[in-house]
Scaffold this motif. Structure first.
Motif, PDB file in Angstrom:
ATOM      1  N   SER A 145      34.823  30.330  38.428  1.00 49.60           N
ATOM      2  CA  SER A 145      34.499  30.716  37.065  1.00 49.60           C
ATOM      3  C   SER A 145      34.818  29.611  36.073  1.00 49.60           C
ATOM      4  O   SER A 145      34.178  29.496  35.042  1.00 49.60           O
ATOM      5  CB  SER A 145      35.259  31.992  36.687  1.00 49.60           C
ATOM      6  OG  SER A 145      36.637  31.730  36.677  1.00 49.60           O
ATOM      7  N   SER A 148      31.694  27.287  36.156  1.00 47.77           N
ATOM      8  CA  SER A 148      30.355  27.803  35.874  1.00 47.77           C
ATOM      9  C   SER A 148      30.270  28.588  34.576  1.00 47.77           C
ATOM     10  O   SER A 148      29.250  28.547  33.892  1.00 47.77           O
ATOM     11  CB  SER A 148      29.880  28.694  37.033  1.00 47.77           C
ATOM     12  OG  SER A 148      30.773  29.791  37.201  1.00 47.77           O
ATOM     13  N   ASN A 208      32.363  39.707  29.036  1.00 51.10           N
ATOM     14  CA  ASN A 208      31.680  38.631  29.750  1.00 51.10           C
ATOM     15  C   ASN A 208      32.656  37.781  30.545  1.00 51.10           C
ATOM     16  O   ASN A 208      32.353  37.336  31.653  1.00 51.10           O
ATOM     17  CB  ASN A 208      30.913  37.759  28.747  1.00 51.10           C
ATOM     18  CG  ASN A 208      29.721  38.466  28.148  1.00 51.10           C
ATOM     19  OD1 ASN A 208      28.639  38.467  28.712  1.00 51.10           O
ATOM     20  ND2 ASN A 208      29.921  39.086  26.996  1.00 51.10           N
ATOM     21  N   GLN A 212      33.854  37.771  35.507  1.00 49.09           N
ATOM     22  CA  GLN A 212      34.050  36.732  36.514  1.00 49.09           C
ATOM     23  C   GLN A 212      35.033  37.169  37.592  1.00 49.09           C
ATOM     24  O   GLN A 212      35.067  36.583  38.677  1.00 49.09           O
ATOM     25  CB  GLN A 212      34.575  35.447  35.853  1.00 49.09           C
ATOM     26  CG  GLN A 212      33.769  34.987  34.649  1.00 49.09           C
ATOM     27  CD  GLN A 212      32.304  34.835  34.982  1.00 49.09           C
ATOM     28  OE1 GLN A 212      31.940  34.173  35.960  1.00 49.09           O
ATOM     29  NE2 GLN A 212      31.458  35.474  34.197  1.00 49.09           N
ATOM     30  N   CYS A 382      22.052  44.567  34.805  1.00 53.76           N
ATOM     31  CA  CYS A 382      23.466  44.370  35.098  1.00 53.76           C
ATOM     32  C   CYS A 382      24.231  45.590  34.593  1.00 53.76           C
ATOM     33  O   CYS A 382      23.675  46.438  33.888  1.00 53.76           O
ATOM     34  CB  CYS A 382      24.002  43.090  34.452  1.00 53.76           C
ATOM     35  SG  CYS A 382      23.763  43.023  32.658  1.00 53.76           S
ATOM     36  N   GLU A 394      25.802  43.986  39.663  1.00 50.78           N
ATOM     37  CA  GLU A 394      26.843  43.092  39.187  1.00 50.78           C
ATOM     38  C   GLU A 394      27.085  43.335  37.708  1.00 50.78           C
ATOM     39  O   GLU A 394      26.222  43.862  37.004  1.00 50.78           O
ATOM     40  CB  GLU A 394      26.452  41.623  39.420  1.00 50.78           C
ATOM     41  CG  GLU A 394      25.208  41.190  38.668  1.00 50.78           C
ATOM     42  CD  GLU A 394      24.894  39.727  38.864  1.00 50.78           C
ATOM     43  OE1 GLU A 394      25.640  39.058  39.613  1.00 50.78           O
ATOM     44  OE2 GLU A 394      23.907  39.241  38.276  1.00 50.78           O
ATOM     45  N   CYS A 396      27.668  42.520  33.726  1.00 49.50           N
ATOM     46  CA  CYS A 396      26.891  41.698  32.799  1.00 49.50           C
ATOM     47  C   CYS A 396      27.662  40.436  32.409  1.00 49.50           C
ATOM     48  O   CYS A 396      28.870  40.462  32.183  1.00 49.50           O
ATOM     49  CB  CYS A 396      26.550  42.497  31.547  1.00 49.50           C
ATOM     50  SG  CYS A 396      25.387  43.849  31.839  1.00 49.50           S
ATOM     51  N   ASP A 397      26.917  39.360  32.317  1.00 54.84           N
ATOM     52  CA  ASP A 397      27.462  38.042  31.962  1.00 54.84           C
ATOM     53  C   ASP A 397      26.375  37.328  31.183  1.00 54.84           C
ATOM     54  O   ASP A 397      25.274  37.110  31.694  1.00 54.84           O
ATOM     55  CB  ASP A 397      27.835  37.283  33.237  1.00 54.84           C
ATOM     56  CG  ASP A 397      28.231  35.834  32.977  1.00 54.84           C
ATOM     57  OD1 ASP A 397      28.310  35.440  31.794  1.00 54.84           O
ATOM     58  OD2 ASP A 397      28.451  35.099  33.952  1.00 54.84           O
ATOM     59  N   TYR A 398      26.647  36.976  29.900  1.00 61.50           N
ATOM     60  CA  TYR A 398      25.570  36.396  29.093  1.00 61.50           C
ATOM     61  C   TYR A 398      25.204  34.987  29.540  1.00 61.50           C
ATOM     62  O   TYR A 398      24.253  34.410  29.009  1.00 61.50           O
ATOM     63  CB  TYR A 398      25.867  36.445  27.603  1.00 61.50           C
ATOM     64  CG  TYR A 398      27.208  35.946  27.129  1.00 61.50           C
ATOM     65  CD1 TYR A 398      27.820  34.813  27.667  1.00 61.50           C
ATOM     66  CD2 TYR A 398      27.875  36.598  26.104  1.00 61.50           C
ATOM     67  CE1 TYR A 398      29.030  34.359  27.210  1.00 61.50           C
ATOM     68  CE2 TYR A 398      29.099  36.155  25.629  1.00 61.50           C
ATOM     69  CZ  TYR A 398      29.671  35.030  26.188  1.00 61.50           C
ATOM     70  OH  TYR A 398      30.877  34.569  25.729  1.00 61.50           O
ATOM     71  N   ASN A 399      25.928  34.396  30.493  1.00 55.03           N
ATOM     72  CA  ASN A 399      25.438  33.156  31.108  1.00 55.03           C
ATOM     73  C   ASN A 399      24.275  33.429  32.062  1.00 55.03           C
ATOM     74  O   ASN A 399      23.389  32.585  32.235  1.00 55.03           O
ATOM     75  CB  ASN A 399      26.556  32.459  31.864  1.00 55.03           C
ATOM     76  CG  ASN A 399      27.585  31.808  30.948  1.00 55.03           C
ATOM     77  OD1 ASN A 399      28.574  31.261  31.381  1.00 55.03           O
ATOM     78  ND2 ASN A 399      27.356  31.893  29.629  1.00 55.03           N
ATOM     79  N   LYS A 400      24.289  34.623  32.683  1.00 55.76           N
ATOM     80  CA  LYS A 400      23.221  35.000  33.615  1.00 55.76           C
ATOM     81  C   LYS A 400      22.181  35.896  32.951  1.00 55.76           C
ATOM     82  O   LYS A 400      20.990  35.783  33.231  1.00 55.76           O
ATOM     83  CB  LYS A 400      23.818  35.726  34.822  1.00 55.76           C
ATOM     84  CG  LYS A 400      24.812  34.908  35.626  1.00 55.76           C
ATOM     85  CD  LYS A 400      25.392  35.728  36.772  1.00 55.76           C
ATOM     86  CE  LYS A 400      26.420  34.940  37.560  1.00 55.76           C
ATOM     87  NZ  LYS A 400      27.020  35.773  38.653  1.00 55.76           N
ATOM     88  N   GLN A 401      22.639  36.808  32.110  1.00 54.39           N
ATOM     89  CA  GLN A 401      21.728  37.726  31.393  1.00 54.39           C
ATOM     90  C   GLN A 401      21.974  37.541  29.890  1.00 54.39           C
ATOM     91  O   GLN A 401      22.777  38.274  29.295  1.00 54.39           O
ATOM     92  CB  GLN A 401      21.968  39.184  31.793  1.00 54.39           C
ATOM     93  CG  GLN A 401      21.754  39.469  33.277  1.00 54.39           C
ATOM     94  CD  GLN A 401      23.029  39.368  34.095  1.00 54.39           C
ATOM     95  OE1 GLN A 401      24.110  39.229  33.547  1.00 54.39           O
ATOM     96  NE2 GLN A 401      22.888  39.424  35.413  1.00 54.39           N
TER      97      GLN A 401
END
Length: 544
Positions: A145, A148, A208, A212, A382, A394, A396-401
């Protein structure tokens, strides 16, 4: 010939029926045949009575098919199991795996508060030297984490002015902007209170960051034990045992312990009401300020709930102040719903279309949270961090979504406004226990007793106060009385009551009984048979 009465004509059959039936008023049709006015009067009277009768029958059946219920209340007195009690220290862990990102978030919050209000909070609010919590068996993912994940700068707090208010005064609100995946359909998540806006903004970034972490975190072997939070525990005058509680960590409310979670141990059977026979706790009620902006409350969160039930601390429970002795009296009520045609409820949740994501027994909140999480995963791709995940999903992560916040807040507003079908899919339990709470408070310990109480806690529990303010609290939870009120639903109009009401109406309008109804069926059968015989005779006469 032994079964059917044969008549020469329909007139003879009708006269025989009117003279011998038990239905009141019909004989007047025969006795007054010489007076046509009386015959017409009694004919109209009988027809009106039939009309009124069947109108009343229609009203009864429409009420019966509406399946109304009536509430009956009864009082019971018997020994019963003490409820489950959950306490939390309002001090969530700062996990080492995400500690760097939390430090960055603290700096962002410090800058935002300085930008909005011109206040430097670094010295009083954030404590970067706090000890982080290390998660075991995560050495292989420890640097994942850090390399990334990056905090997003696209959700900055800003102040907005509103001049279009009725009073003409200048109002301002604080919030942050959210947009969809293409950068359009943007809206501002605003609050009239800057404090609420900052807390919500911080929680949004916090979710967010915490996404991780692995879904399942084993913190049972952590060095913090229940003695670090609960200095004294007694129930019914007996000390609590290690088997009396279970430990879990809540991402907002911190380290939590649930006493009597299963409700199967006879040790927790309440045989007497009153303060001496309840649960008495002395608690550490001072925040270590691991993550200060998740909550502005110092103290302990307490929730009283049913056994095998997930405690939803964000919706229920109450806070205990430091330096206060709180006595909480509870009164139990039981609600039993009929279900079926009389209302929508479920016995154990097996007949509900929503797949529960919680391992405990069915509750309305558990169903609503599960329903929302399923829709969230389907619509946003997510899951919401504070709810359990469905298989294969999974968090939610604003790096991915990048647009999950926009999706989430819109869905949550639809849920709050009952525009999602979760409230339709999640019925109430057919049987549930409710706890009414009344509380009283007093300063504790008093000025004259605080020195020896602190000294006793220091020798017995290793208590060490490093704060000038009061940092302990006392809580006593007890049954006010063992009487409990049961509220039961019962049909307002059952089958027996329906038949009884129909019989009453029949007797009112015709003064007759069930046998009178049989006489009418007999008249219909005789009419049908006589008609067939006359038709047969006419057919034979034409043929010959």
């Amino acid at each position: 010939e032994g079964l059917i009465e044969f008549y020469d004509s329909f007139k003879d059959m009708f006269e025989f029926f009117c003279k011998n039936t038990t239905i009141h008023g019909t004989i007047r049709l025969v006795c007054s045949d010489s007076n046509r006015m009386k015959t017409a009067f009694w004919t109209l009277l009988l027809l009106a009575s039939f009309g009124m009768l069947y109108w009343q029958f229609a009203l009864m059946f429409s009420q019966y098919w509406a399946y109304p219920v009536v509430l009956t209340m009864s009082m019971h007195s018997e020994p019963k199991m003490f409820p489950a009690i959950t306490i939390c220290n309002l001090d969530p862990y700062r996990f080492e795996l995400v500690s760097e990102h939390l430090v960055q978030l603290d700096h962002m919050a410090e800058e935002s508060i300085a930008f909005l209000y011109g206040i430097n909070t670094s010295a009083s609010l954030f404590h970067m030297n706090e000890k982080n919590i290390r998660i075991k068996d995560l050495s292989s993912t420890g640097n994942l984490s850090r390399s990334s994940f990056k905090l997003s700068q696209n959700f900055s707090l800003m102040r907005m002015s509103d001049h279009n208010n009725r009073s003409g005064k200048k109002l301002s609100s604080v919030g942050f902007r959210l947009c969809n995946a293409t950068g359009g359909n943007c809206f501002y998540k605003t609050y009239s209170s800057g404090m609420d806006a900052i807390l919500e903004w911080y929680r949004f970034h916090y979710m967010n960051i915490m996404s991780q972490l692995p879904v399942i975190i084993n913190i049972s072997d952590h060095e913090e034990q229940i003695e670090d939070m609960v200095y004294s525990c007694q129930y019914d005058g007996e000390p609590c045992r290690p088997s009396d509680y279970v430990h879990f960590h809540h991402p907002v409310f911190g380290s939590c312990y649930t006493f009597n979670s299963k409700g199967t141990d006879s040790f927790w059977t309440a045989t007497k009401p009153g303060i001496p026979y309840g649960l008495s706790l002395i608690l550490r009620a001072e925040q270590k300020d691991h993550i200060p902006l998740l909550s502005t409350v110092a103290g302990v969160k307490v929730m009283i709930h049913n056994h095998n039930q997930t405690p939803f601390l964000e919706h229920e429970g109450f806070d205990i102040r430091p330096g206060i002795a709180t006595t909480i009296g509870i009164q139990q009520d039981e609600v039993n719903r009929l279900g079926g045609n009389y209302g929508k409820c479920t016995t154990n949740g097996n007949d509900v279309n929503v797949k529960l994501l919680y391992n405990n027994s069915y509750t309305l909140q558990a169903c609503l949270h599960s329903c929302f999480q399923h829709i969230m995963v389907r619509k946003c791709g997510c899951g919401y961090y504070y709810y359990p995940l469905p298989p294969g999903a999974e968090y939610c992560d604003y790096n991915k979504q990048p647009a999950w916040g926009h999706c989430f807040y819109q869905l949550y507003n639809r849920l709050r406004n009952h525009h999602l079908n979760c409230f339709d899919q999640c019925p109430k339990p057919c049987r549930e226990s409710l706890y009414k709470v009344s509380a009283g408070t007093a300063k504790w310990p008093s000025a004259k007793s605080q020195d020896w109480i602190r000294q006793a806690l220091r020798h017995q529990n290793g208590y060490n106060s490093t704060s000038n303010r009061l940092d302990i609290a006392k809580v006593t939870i007890f049954y006010q009385q063992l009487n409990y009120q049961s509220v039961n639903e019962s049909p307002l109009l059952s089958e027996n009551l329906l038949l009884s009401s129909m019989g009453s109406q029949w007797s009112l309008w015709f003064g007759s009984s069930v046998l009178s109804v049989v006489e009418m069926f007999e008249l219909l059968i005789d009419t049908l048979v006589l008609s067939l015989l006359f038709c047969y005779q006419r057919f034979r006469s034409k043929k010959t």
